[in-house]
Design an enzyme around this catalytic site. Sequence first.
Site, mmCIF file in Angstrom:
data_model
loop_
_atom_site.group_PDB
_atom_site.id
_atom_site.type_symbol
_atom_site.label_atom_id
_atom_site.label_comp_id
_atom_site.label_asym_id
_atom_site.label_seq_id
_atom_site.Cartn_x
_atom_site.Cartn_y
_atom_site.Cartn_z
ATOM 1 N N CYS A 85 3.199 -8.632 -8.022
ATOM 2 C CA CYS A 85 2.057 -9.529 -7.833
ATOM 3 C C CYS A 85 0.998 -9.263 -8.906
ATOM 4 O O CYS A 85 1.226 -9.542 -10.077
ATOM 5 C CB CYS A 85 1.518 -9.396 -6.418
ATOM 6 S SG CYS A 85 0.366 -10.717 -5.957
ATOM 7 N N TYR A 86 -0.153 -8.704 -8.545
ATOM 8 C CA TYR A 86 -1.173 -8.407 -9.551
ATOM 9 C C TYR A 86 -0.626 -7.428 -10.588
ATOM 10 O O TYR A 86 -0.920 -7.537 -11.785
ATOM 11 C CB TYR A 86 -2.420 -7.832 -8.879
ATOM 12 C CG TYR A 86 -3.544 -7.516 -9.849
ATOM 13 C CD1 TYR A 86 -4.330 -8.533 -10.381
ATOM 14 C CD2 TYR A 86 -3.803 -6.208 -10.237
ATOM 15 C CE1 TYR A 86 -5.358 -8.247 -11.287
ATOM 16 C CE2 TYR A 86 -4.820 -5.907 -11.136
ATOM 17 C CZ TYR A 86 -5.593 -6.932 -11.650
ATOM 18 O OH TYR A 86 -6.599 -6.655 -12.551
ATOM 19 N N LYS A 369 3.682 5.390 11.482
ATOM 20 C CA LYS A 369 4.069 5.843 12.818
ATOM 21 C C LYS A 369 5.571 6.037 12.956
ATOM 22 O O LYS A 369 6.028 7.023 13.548
ATOM 23 C CB LYS A 369 3.574 4.844 13.861
ATOM 24 C CG LYS A 369 3.899 5.200 15.308
ATOM 25 C CD LYS A 369 3.027 6.319 15.829
ATOM 26 C CE LYS A 369 1.628 5.805 16.103
ATOM 27 N NZ LYS A 369 0.787 6.822 16.791
#
Length: 513
Positions: A85-86, A369
């Site tokens: 992406c970026y 988690k």
Amino acid sequence: MDSTELDRVLVVDFGAQYARLIARRVREAHVFSEIVPREITAAEVAARPPTGIILSGGPASVYAEDAYDIDHGILELGIPILGICYGHQVLAHALGGDVARTEEAEFGRTDLAVAGSSVLLDGLPDRQEVWMSHRDSVVKPPPGFVVTASTPSSPVAAMEDPDRRMCGVQFHPEVGHTPRGQEILKRFLYDVCGARPTWTHMGIIEQAVAAVRAQIGDEHAICALSGGVDSAVAAALVHRAIGDRLTCVLVDHGLLRAGEVAQVEEAFNGSLGADLVVIDAADRFLGGLEGVTDPETKRRIIGETFIRVFEEFARDHSEAHFLVQGTLYPDVIESGTRDAARIKSHHNVGGLPEEMDFELVEPLRDLFKDEVRAVGEELGLPEAVVWRQPFPGPGLAVRVIGEVTRERLDILRKADAIITEEVRRAGLEREVWQAFGILPALQTVGVQGDTRTYAYPLVIRAVSSEDAMTADWVRLPYEVLERISSRIVNEVAGINRVAYDVTSKPPATIEWE
């Protein structure tokens, strides 16, 4: 296994909340990963060269005045690089490609068309679904790169330079909404970087134990034990590292669920190998919360009071200078970092006081988690502990909306116990991440026994999740909801209405405060 012996991938954080998710996906491919800031220099990278580098997404434009950039010297080190992406745009812009604001932004599911030979995409469908989230696009690849995929709004949705072992993708392979995303990441790790899948849960344990021993040395520590899997696994790791120099402390702050202290004592008796001390501080916590309605203020009060109670215990009993916490990555990112907005201050992160007598020991700070549960199973913790539903450190204070009073806590405890009983009775414990009640700060009109009532509503919240970064509301069977509702309005005085929260995260959070 020492991390210095492992193949290692750096994830350069450009401010995306998915940076840790990228690192997690790399670890799921059994390759060790580290998050590093965007300010990292070429010299720092070269001092301990990684097997590969991934440039994360981010909220900025490469043309903004304050655009995030990377030390261009890193691109000259010969290390395989993947831009996402970026990060894809940063890579293209730095190497001479063109990035522009296209006519249409792409947010959400998008059809990707594969074109030409590609290490990342060969063997995958010519057209596949990917997840996009961007406004700017690479419109011309840098010299030496070939375009390997496109979408209607992204002419260079993927590109590769096989000679320099550099790749870029405009979409997000790390999210579950890109169905073949993990395969693409594995192609980069194994085929482009040549990384070996040697990172395991046992490796996590060994690294954490070594880090704890180096930090604590020959001193003593106390562990803030809540009874949940996070603090339990943190305690087990630290106990493995320093043995009987660890004391576990459960603070009863008056905000626990019904019968919780006894349950924790029973569950942890002998399972950790460390001493467990219970401190009754309910009056102190509830006194501090009197009249407080703002959720951020609640969290700060609870966080500071926890620390003061632990400091007093340490001075009177153990003289420990280290406090062990079961802090996870979602706690850190939601409490706000330099580049990520604060969603809410977790009592054990943003809610901590500026001054305290302890040095924190947080062996799980970079884990999600599900990773913690896997480590707990590897450590041999009881199933009842490993799979216990998450419960927030501030307890019922963030589920009683508005002012926390003893009366409202008692009402919520009784209702919450019914929810837990019925979910267990339906055999849904492992399918539901969390199921609990919320008591809003309002009352509604009802009728019971031909008499008008004016009482609280109770909101049921049940969600499924893997890592707490995202969550979906659980479609509990109607018959289960009916039993819960009927029991609550009949058995819990003070509640005359039951509602069900059908909002996912995002846009909501799992807890209401």
